[in-house]
Design an enzyme around this catalytic site. Structure first.
Site, PDB file in Angstrom:
ATOM      1  N   HIS A 170     -14.338  10.756 -29.186  1.00 41.30           N
ATOM      2  CA  HIS A 170     -12.921  10.401 -29.006  1.00 41.30           C
ATOM      3  C   HIS A 170     -12.370  10.987 -27.697  1.00 41.30           C
ATOM      4  CE1 HIS A 170      -8.866   9.289 -30.193  1.00 41.30           C
ATOM      5  NE2 HIS A 170      -8.479  10.502 -29.775  1.00 41.30           N
TER       6      HIS A 170
ATOM      7  N   GLU B 202      -1.227 -11.787 -26.209  1.00 40.45           N
ATOM      8  CA  GLU B 202      -0.160 -10.816 -25.961  1.00 40.45           C
ATOM      9  C   GLU B 202      -0.507  -9.471 -26.599  1.00 40.45           C
ATOM     10  OE1 GLU B 202       2.361 -11.084 -24.079  1.00 40.45           O
ATOM     11  OE2 GLU B 202       2.416 -13.217 -23.623  1.00 40.45           O
TER      12      GLU B 202
ATOM     13  N   ASP C   4       0.241 -20.364 -21.370  1.00 46.38           N
ATOM     14  CA  ASP C   4       1.676 -20.649 -21.354  1.00 46.38           C
ATOM     15  C   ASP C   4       1.948 -21.723 -20.300  1.00 46.38           C
ATOM     16  OD1 ASP C   4       1.482 -19.366 -18.930  1.00 46.38           O
ATOM     17  OD2 ASP C   4       2.394 -17.500 -19.632  1.00 46.38           O
TER      18      ASP C   4
ATOM     19  N   ASP D 237      -3.780 -15.357 -20.330  1.00 48.73           N
ATOM     20  CA  ASP D 237      -2.461 -15.005 -19.788  1.00 48.73           C
ATOM     21  C   ASP D 237      -2.659 -13.957 -18.672  1.00 48.73           C
ATOM     22  OD1 ASP D 237       0.209 -15.032 -19.430  1.00 48.73           O
ATOM     23  OD2 ASP D 237       0.742 -13.876 -21.208  1.00 48.73           O
TER      24      ASP D 237
ATOM     25  N   ASP E 184     -37.699  16.148 -14.058  1.00 50.62           N
ATOM     26  CA  ASP E 184     -36.536  15.824 -14.864  1.00 50.62           C
ATOM     27  C   ASP E 184     -36.633  16.456 -16.249  1.00 50.62           C
ATOM     28  OD1 ASP E 184     -34.072  14.208 -15.319  1.00 50.62           O
ATOM     29  OD2 ASP E 184     -35.352  13.254 -16.812  1.00 50.62           O
TER      30      ASP E 184
ATOM     31  N   ASP F 138      31.047 -26.516  31.414  1.00 51.52           N
ATOM     32  CA  ASP F 138      32.409 -26.312  30.931  1.00 51.52           C
ATOM     33  C   ASP F 138      32.983 -25.096  31.657  1.00 51.52           C
ATOM     34  OD1 ASP F 138      34.784 -26.080  29.659  1.00 51.52           O
ATOM     35  OD2 ASP F 138      33.972 -26.154  27.630  1.00 51.52           O
TER      36      ASP F 138
ATOM     37  N   ASP G  59      17.341   9.689  23.104  1.00 49.67           N
ATOM     38  CA  ASP G  59      18.454   9.794  24.049  1.00 49.67           C
ATOM     39  C   ASP G  59      18.012  10.298  25.412  1.00 49.67           C
ATOM     40  OD1 ASP G  59      17.796  12.302  23.215  1.00 49.67           O
ATOM     41  OD2 ASP G  59      19.830  12.955  22.760  1.00 49.67           O
ATOM     42  N   ASP G  60      16.717  10.328  25.683  1.00 53.96           N
ATOM     43  CA  ASP G  60      16.197  10.735  26.990  1.00 53.96           C
ATOM     44  C   ASP G  60      15.694   9.506  27.734  1.00 53.96           C
ATOM     45  OD1 ASP G  60      16.571  13.542  26.747  1.00 53.96           O
ATOM     46  OD2 ASP G  60      14.888  13.615  25.359  1.00 53.96           O
TER      47      ASP G  60
END
Length: 1772
Positions: free
Chosen positions: A1506, A1655, A1619, A1562, A1485, A786, A1100-1101
């Site tokens: 605890h 859950e 689920d 789950d 020991d 073209d 830029d170098d």
């Protein structure tokens, strides 16, 4: 050229004779060819004018470099042979002994006979002294000159040059008494040349004992002419003796003040010595000494006189003010560096001036600023000279040169040696030359341009002067000056130089342009230049033609006034007729004085010269004439014919014009205007004589209705052509116009554009589509050709999905329109069937029926539209079209994609698809940024003070004017602020942290700095720096609104002004990456076109390197074009074209790469942050410095200690000394470029602490160091070497792209075999390496430091138990108790450590200390110590880890001090096995166990439990038997558990009646676990036993993996409830459950209450994880699996219910009969009461009953259930 050739031949003639005396016969032609090769390789050699050994060795070095660069095929076979023959000839050490004997005899005669001044003078022919014989023998040198310590009564000895020709006194020669035959000033200046490299070893400039100078001799036959010379010398000796006797008699007769002097002082008593050859004793300053009359110009500060007794006296006199005034005037009027001023300075500098005198003179002559500049340069020159003097050892230091310190007095400076005065002179004059040019503010070298009428020699002088100021000397930048001498010359000089640009040097340029003056001479100068002559020669050659041509008849041999034919033809004088000008009288037109014609119309003024004044004349232009403004339009009728029979009317140019081939076709004005006569049209043809001269006139057609000016289209074909005004160059032929019935396409032509009628291009149209198949990046595409499409378009359906495309900011218009189409992100390489290739960047559009090949591609393919019609082709050729060269006037074609030009006047006509696509020019910009969110970010602007607000307003205005920002209404806003720099200027900054957080960060494109050592050796380089790179790259328009900011006002006086960035803003996170990608795209074409170039781009170098300098410049030109197209600008002042280059912090000077000079500010090193920055910078430079890790250890030690960045640090003495060493290493060490043609060696040195690596090729290339902190606490030295091999191979591939050819390490072959068999790292380090592994280092002094560290192999610690050794067991406890046992003895002691490992290490140290001289078999239950202790023997550096490193160092020292081996082994503790080893370990020991002084109470035990496991109150109550309230208080007081409150249970789920009956499963997420954040959880609903695993996803394969793990612990369930997630509902999971006979059920979609049990298990699990994660227990820290397992252990085994059972108890010891209540219930379907059945869940208003009949659970209302006593009743 003639002088150079004659000198060339003279060299050859003398060399041939000299070689013949040595019995070597060579051909004259061969020597000429040899010296032609010398001239080609060493252009400097013919200009030197002398052959001596030093210059000849330089020639040899050039030969060797040429051989290494171009190979042996480019070097003549006999080159090195001839070079060696000539070297033997001129090297005095290798001269024939007979010749040496003759020369020695001659020198002896000269020594004894040179007491007098010879009256003969050496020949002035410079071509005779061509070859010098230098002696390297110090004795010979010393004997060749007069002794410096001779008595002062003796006269100076003069050694005249030995000549081949007979010498005689020339009557025109000057008086010998006025000639200084010492003549050593030039030689002394050369000896102290300030341009010498600073660190080269050279002979001392002045030897106090025996000064020497080279003996210069011509190459003659000493045997043949020695007798003749000796006879001449004997005669001169006799004459000298008589002369001395006469002088003695005259001195005795002198009276009064009359004095008869020797020839040396004949000119006066006072003289300034010019480098005296003898030592002159110095006396004190005699101020009272009587002065004789002296001329003013001879008065200088230090003078020396010789009295009658021969005693030398020095005087210090003041300056003659006439000299100062003259110098002051010259500096003021012409400038300090003007040639006249420099001549005065040099004449003054020829005398002895002390440093004080120089300072006084300069202060009096120059201004204050220039004086300070001179002084700074003078001191710098003296500093360099003092450094060279120190190397020479002559004692002349900086204070002596500058007249400071002990030499500040004038008396001290007067006593200086002559050589020292010469050095002061050289430093002072060099400093003077550095002064700025008058009126020149310091312009750059590229700014020096030649004026239109400036002589070329003056322009070159300005260039050389500026180069001298920049480079230190003009010679240093001669190549750059030559390039600029052509580029910055005016067009006339450029045209004269162009044909000879590569064939001559700068002096040739000056010769070519010597005759080019003002503009009116330029045409003549150009014609002469292209004929290879000067203007003078050109004119002389033209005048040599005998006789001229007659202007009347055109014949040679007579002039027009003597033309007989003219006289004959004009024998009858013709009377004038009616005046054609005014039509009102009979007179000649040139005599017409009328101002109006017969109709009253005004007449134009006369053309040509008239008596009233000079003719107006046309305006002259060098590159093409324009019609003079005063010249009026002339009709066709004014044209004349050459002869009565001429077919055409003559056309000529109205102005002088010079045409060059580069200009292409030009339109020359003729001053003739249309229209043509009726019923005619014109045809323009060139004259044949003009064509012969190189001027091509293009044929043209002039239409009958054309009324504009008729012009001649002409072009210079090969050379410059001058078209004089009025010369006939073309003819206009009038032809009849035949009218046809063809349809008229356009209206009346009138004054339209010049040219013939419009041409319609004819091409046959067929039904076949013009398709073409091409390959884009090796993928085939077919499309239509073209020619109307600007760009190439590929349909989206054919575009590969993996090829990147980006949105554009343009519109494609044709039949329809496509807005913002997509375009390829990168350039694609196209290729056709004939392997022609190029680059295109096509557009991609969907729904396109066919691909379109546009003009951007067709122009690269050089496709032409041709017509079969000869008429059309001829018409196109007449318009200037040349096939294959394009339609441009320069006929150079278009080789790159056509720039897209927008056509806004075209509109679409319907659906998109076009055969001709016009494209709006795209605006290049950075790639769009990917954002996490489109939600606007607004951060309020901070208030600013009035000062900062004013600065911000000014900076914003500057950015607005520069086009970097624009006004904005963006919903984004981030604050700005300003800071003041050290220079006092303000800097605008924007806080973009909030915006950066919303963008997807781009990865680093260059993770490291490029290294300059990888540039191939010998490559020529050009380095450029882009100016304001960020501000030159536009932001993508869609991103600009996000970088908006506001400019506030004080007291809210006005609304804030809003702006947004249009370019890459600073401090934006992606700006560096976008910048790199943008610049990389801009230079992509250059990389593709110049693949042979080594191009480095970092931010830029940009660096370009290549073998051929011309190609480098061409590549640089294309790079500038591509950067300009991309909108990037090169900083002109940062273009580096020659050594030394500065690049990325390094200095590149030839093959050497050094670090820029650095001074470490020690006073700023105060905090940990300061030292961290300093060590980071030093570590970055270490690849280029010879600094080992051991060298830097004192500085590394400063980083240890407090981790606060602001914590105080101080320098130790060792660290302070190390900083000085670092500065020295930075200043002195260097590396070199790699030579890819040589093998690359990687050397490993045994340096202290850690090994050091070095890439080597005859010189160091790059140093390689291991990290300062080893990766392990105990790293053996041989493992460190293996790590260094891995690092070296990685560096070699990363920087050089190759593996090292040879790796040289310190181990022998047998040791390497041992390492391969007994270590893990060595086989890994050497895997797949095919090079050579050696241990023989190259012989070089630099490599000697590799012997600094002695390597060792394990010798003391045995790998197997020893015989007859003492058996010892050690152990340690976290309570701090250490113990060891042997036989029946146990020794234990308390330590202050609380780590069992370190306590046991203390016990081991105690054993080694107690038994230093006994063999030991030591057993420990610590696997860590059993593995670590054997490594201590070969570890060079122990990683610093608190107490661990100290104890290991102590243990290592004990091992080094042992000479008897020992063995250490590991035994498992508490194994319960029989035998002495297990028993001994148990005994040790038990010795570490301590009996508690008091038994902990239950409450304390509960508190400890605890703290460790965070158990709930119910469990604490039951486990430790404490009240419920105390258990609750323990939980409430825990700061971790207080935040996790219990959650009430709001419902019930069906549970299994037996273990493994019903599971719920789950997946929950815990993001802090990273990739393992998916926690798969399963729970047995009967017992509550929890199972969980960490997975990397939640797909089916992860679910199956989790279940298999669960099955391995508690077995298979009967039913699993999940689920409706995709991992549970997939086909694969269903098949998995079916195979194992597991029933799988799902809950109600999107209803989590159906999974209530699991859950709640999620919550319990996460709560427990959060609690224990904050604890201090070692096994759980930092490991997700440990944390999860600890939580499961607590939930399954420690948490108890109200029955005192854990989940594990309920699962493994279940008793369902005792757990469930028995009820009878009513079935609502059949109203029956089946009983008894157990109750699973009794809820609020409902009951879950397990029907034993149906084997299933039933939910019933509470009213239908009746509880019965729980007994063994049977069902009815």
């Amino acid at each position: 050229m003639g002088q150079e050739l004659s000198q060339h031949e003279r060299y050859v003639e003398q060399l041939k004779q000299a070689l013949k005396t040595r019995g070597v016969k060579v051909k004259y032609a061969d020597l000429l060819k040899f010296f032609d090769f010398v001239k080609d390789t060493c252009p400097w050699f013919p200009q030197e004018g002398t052959i001596d050994i030093k210059r000849w060795r330089r020639v040899g070095d050039c030969f060797q470099d040429y051989y290494n660069t171009f190979g042996p095929e480019k070097v003549p076979v006999t080159a090195f042979s001839y070079w060696n023959l000539i070297k033997e000839l001129i090297d005095k050490k290798e001269v024939n002994p007979q010749v040496m004997a003759a020369v020695a005899q001659t020198e002896e005669i000269l020594k004894t006979s040179s007491h007098t001044e010879l009256t003969t003078k050496p020949s002035q022919n410079p071509d005779l002294d061509l070859i010098s014989l230098d002696s390297d023998d110090e004795g010979a040198k010393g004997s060749s000159l007069k002794d410096k310590n001779l008595s002062c009564t003796k006269k100076p000895k003069r050694f005249p040059v030995l000549l081949t020709a007979q010498t005689s006194a020339d009557p025109e020669d000057p008086n010998p008494s006025e000639v200084d035959w010492d003549g050593l000033e030039d030689e002394a200046a050369k000896y102290h040349n300030p341009d010498w490299p600073p660190f080269l070893t050279r002979p001392p400039p002045y030897n106090k004992a025996t000064p020497s100078a080279p003996t210069v001799m011509a190459v003659v036959n000493p045997k043949e002419e020695l007798k003749e010379k000796i006879a001449q010398l004997e005669e001169q000796i006799k004459l000298e003796e008589l002369h001395q006797a006469l002088i003695s008699k005259l001195q005795k007769l002198k009276t009064g003040n009359e004095t008869v002097t020797s020839p040396e002082t004949a000119g006066g008593f006072s003289r300034t010595p010019h480098w005296p050859g003898q030592h002159i004793p110095k006396g004190k300053c005699c101020a009272s000494r009587e002065k004789e009359e002296q001329t003013p110009k001879d008065i200088f500060p230090v003078t020396e006189t010789v009295d009658g007794q021969g005693q030398a006296w020095r005087h210090h006199n003041g300056f003659d003010f006439t000299v100062i005034k003259e110098l002051k005037t010259a500096a003021s009027q012409y400038g300090a560096t003007a040639p006249y001023t420099l001549a005065i300075v040099e004449s003054v500098a020829d005398n002895w001036l002390t440093p004080t005198d120089w300072n006084t003179l300069v202060r009096a002559v120059l201004s204050g600023g220039d004086h300070l500049l001179w002084k700074s340069e003078f001191f710098e020159n003296c500093r360099e000279t003092a450094k060279r003097n120190q190397q020479a050892g002559n004692g002349w230091d900086f204070d002596m040169l500058t007249g400071s310190g002990n030499y500040s007095s004038t008396d001290a400076q007067m006593q200086y040696d002559p050589g020292l005065f010469a050095q002061i002179q050289a430093a002072a004059t060099k400093a003077w030359r550095k002064l700025p040019v008058k009126g020149d503010p310091g312009a750059s070298l590229t700014g020096v341009k030649q004026g239109p009428d400036e002589p070329f020699a003056d322009f070159v002088h300005r260039l050389i002067t500026t180069a001298g100021r920049i480079f230190g000397s003009a010679e240093a930048g001669v190549d750059y000056v030559k390039q600029l001498a052509y580029e910055n010359a005016n067009p006339a000089c450029q045209a004269a130089i162009r044909p000879y640009r590569k064939k001559t040097d700068l002096t040739g340029y000056i010769r070519l342009c010597s005759d080019i003056g003002p503009s009116y001479q330029q045409g003549l100068a150009m014609a002469a230049a292209f004929s290879g002559q000067t203007v003078k020669d050109f004119l002389n050659n033209k005048n040599k033609e005998k006789g001229g041509c007659c202007f009347k008849c055109g014949r040679k041999g007579h002039f027009a006034k003597n033309c007989h034919e003219h006289i004959h033809n004009n024998s009858e004088t013709k009377a004038p007729g009616l005046c054609p000008r005014c039509k009102r009288g009979k007179h000649w037109a040139n005599e017409c004085k009328s101002k109006t014609d017969s109709q009253g119309n005004p007449l134009p003024p006369h053309q040509g010269n008239r008596t009233e004044g000079p003719a107006p004349g046309p305006e002259t232009s060098l590159w093409g004439g324009q019609l003079c403004s005063s010249q009026q339009k002339q009709p066709i009728s004014k044209l004349t014919r050459a002869t009565p029979g001429s077919a055409g009317l003559d056309l000529s140019s109205t102005s002088h014009t010079v045409l060059t081939p580069e200009m292409g076709p030009q339109a020359l004005s003729t001053g003739i205007y249309g229209p043509l006569p009726p019923n005619t049209f014109g045809l323009i043809l060139g004259r044949s004589s003009i064509t012969i001269k190189g001027l091509q006139v293009y044929p043209g057609v002039i239409d009958n209705d054309y009324t504009g000016e008729i012009k001649i289209m002409a072009k210079a074909v090969n050379n410059i052509v001058t078209v004089p005004q009025g010369n006939r160059i073309a003819q206009l032929i009038l032809l009849p116009l035949i009218e046809t019935d063809n349809k008229v396409q356009q209206p009346y032509r009138g004054q339209g554009s010049f040219g013939s009628s419009d041409i319609y291009w004819v091409q046959p149209i067929t039904c076949q589509k013009p398709s073409l198949t091409l390959w884009l990046d090796d993928k085939m595409f077919t499309g239509l050709i073209d020619t109307g499409a600007d760009v190439t378009i590929i349909k989206l359906e054919d575009w590969p999905p993996n090829w990147p495309i980006t949105d554009t900011l343009t519109n494609l218009r044709g039949i329809g329109q496509s807005n913002n189409p997509k375009q390829s992100s990168k350039y694609l390489t196209w290729r056709d069937k004939e392997n022609n290739s190029g680059l295109i960047k096509p557009f991609v559009i969907p729904n396109l029926p066919v691909n379109l090949w546009g003009r951007d591609l067709l122009s690269q393919m050089k496709i032409m539209m041709c017509s079969p019609s000869d008429i059309v082709t001829a018409q196109m050729l007449a318009q200037g079209y040349s096939p294959g060269k394009g339609l441009g006037k320069n006929e150079n074609g278009i080789l790159h994609p056509i720039p897209n030009q927008g056509q806004f006047d075209k509109k679409g006509f319907g659906n998109f698809l076009t055969a001709a696509i016009d494209m709006l020019a795209p605006q290049q910009c950075a790639e769009p940024i990917t954002w996490k969110s489109d939600e606007p970010v607004w951060v309020d602007q901070w208030p600013l003070t009035s000062e900062k607000l004013a600065a911000a307003q000014q900076l914003v205005q500057e950015q607005l004017e520069a086009g970097h920002i624009t006004e904005s209404n963006s919903p984004w806003n981030t604050p700005i602020f300003v800071i003041k720099k050290k220079s006092g200027k303000w800097r605008l900054l924007q806080d973009l942290r909030a915006v950066n957080a919303t963008m997807v960060l781009m990865g680093a494109l260059q993770p490291g700095l490029p290294s300059p050592v990888a540039i191939p050796q010998g490559y020529l380089k050009i380095i450029i720096d882009l100016k304001d790179c960020f501000f030159s790259i536009p932001l993508h328009p869609s991103d600009q609104k996000r970088f908006a900011f506001s400019l506030p006002s004080t007291n809210f006086k006005e609304p804030m002004q809003r702006f947004q960035w249009k370019v890459l803003p600073q401090r934006m996170a992606n700006s560096p990456t976008l910048c790199q990608k943008y610049v990389a795209t801009a230079i992509h074409k250059v990389r593709h076109a110049w693949k042979q170039m080594y191009i480095i781009h970092y931010m830029d170098d940009i660096l370009i390197a290549g073998k051929d300098g011309q190609q480098v410049l061409q590549c640089f030109d294309q790079l500038k074009q591509e950067l300009t197209i991309a909108g990037l600008h090169i900083a002109p002042e940062k273009i580096q074209l020659q050594d030394p280059y500065t690049y990325l912090g390094f200095e590149l000077n030839g093959p050497k790469i050094t670090n820029q000079k650095a001074v470490i500010r020690k006073d700023k090193l105060q905090t940990l942050n300061d030292f961290q920055k300093l060590l980071g910078d030093i570590n970055w430079l270490r690849p280029y410095l010879k600094l080992t890790t051991a060298d830097l250890k004192p500085l590394f030690d400063t980083l240890k200690g407090d981790s606060n960045p602001n914590s105080h640090r101080s320098l130790s003495k060792e660290a302070l000394a190390l900083l000085d060493k670092v500065e020295t290493a930075i200043a002195e060490q260097f590396v070199t470029h790699i030579n890819y043609s040589l093998p690359l060696m990687f050397l490993i040195f045994n340096t202290a602490l850690t090994p050091t690596g070095l890439f080597w090729q005859n010189n160091p290339i790059m140093w390689v160091h291991l990290p300062a902190s080893p990766k392990k606490v105990l790293l053996p030295y041989y493992d460190a070497i293996a790590d260094l091999i891995i690092l070296g191979r990685d560096h070699s591939k990363k920087y050089f792209g190759i593996e090292p050819s040879v790796i040289i390490q310190p181990y022998s072959k047998s040791q390497i075999d041992w390492l391969m068999q007994n270590t893990e790292m060595w086989p890994i380090a050497c895997a797949s390496y095919v090079g050579i592994l050696d241990n023989h280092y190259p012989p070089n002094k630099l490599i000697q430091f590799c012997k600094l560290h002695a390597f060792i192999f394990p010798q003391i610690i045995s790998k197997t138990p020893l015989n007859n050794a003492l058996l010892v067991f050690t152990d340690g406890s976290s309570t701090g108790m250490a113990a060891y046992t042997l036989a029946d003895t146990t020794i234990k002691f308390q330590t202050n450590l609380n780590s069992a490992q370190l306590v046991e290490l203390q016990a081991l140290i105690a054993v080694l200390s107690a038994f230093p001289n006994q063999p030991l078999n030591i057993y420990t239950d610590s696997a860590y110590l059993a593995h670590s202790i054997p490594l201590l023997e070969t570890v060079a550096q122990i990683k610093h880890i608190s107490e661990t490193a100290k104890l290991f160092l102590q243990c290592q020292q004990l091992i080094y001090n042992r000479s008897i081996p020992f063995y250490i082994g590991h035994v498992r503790a508490h194994s319960g096995l029989p035998g002495p080893i297990a028993h001994g370990n148990q005994k040790a020991d038990l010795a570490t166990k301590t009996v508690a002084s008091n038994i902990n109470t239950n409450l304390e035990s509960a508190q400890n439990a605890h703290t460790l496991h965070h158990l709930n109150a119910q469990t604490l109550k039951l486990m430790f038997n404490i009240p419920r309230e105390q258990a609750r208080q323990i939980v409430r007081q825990c700061p971790i558990c207080a935040t996790y409150l219990p959650v009430p249970h709001l419902g019930v789920n069906p549970r299994g009646l037996l273990p493994n009956m019903i599971w719920q499963m789950d997946v929950t997420h815990y993001s802090e676990f990273g990739n393992l954040k998916y926690i798969h959880v399963s729970i047995d609903t009967f017992s509550g036993f929890l199972l969980a695993t960490l997975q990397t996803g939640e797909t089916t394969k992860h679910v199956i993996t989790h279940l298999l793990h669960c099955f391995s612990i508690i077995g298979l369930p009967k039913q699993i409830k999940t689920d409706n997630g995709p991992g549970y509902t997939s086909k694969n999971f269903q098949e998995f459950c079916s195979t194992l006979q597991i029933k799988h059920v799902t809950g109600i979609p999107y209803n989590p209450q159906g999974q209530g049990i699991v859950e709640r298990a999620h919550l319990s699990l996460k709560t427990t994880i959060e609690k224990i994660k904050k604890g201090e227990w070692y096994p759980t820290k930092g490991t997700p699996r440990n944390i999860l397992n600890h939580a499961l252990f607590i939930l399954n085994f420690l948490n108890l219910d109200d029955q005192n059972h854990s989940a594990a108890d309920r699962f493994w010891h279940s008793n369902p009969r005792k757990q469930f209540a028995m009820v009878k219930w009513k079935d609502p379907l059949d109203n029956t009461w089946p009983w008894p059945d157990p109750v699973i869940i009794w809820g609020r208003g409902s009951v879950c009953v397990y029907s034993q009949t149906h084997d299933a659970a039933r939910w019933l209302p509470e009213r239908l259930v009746k509880q019965i006593p729980n007994n063994n009743q049977s069902r009815e």
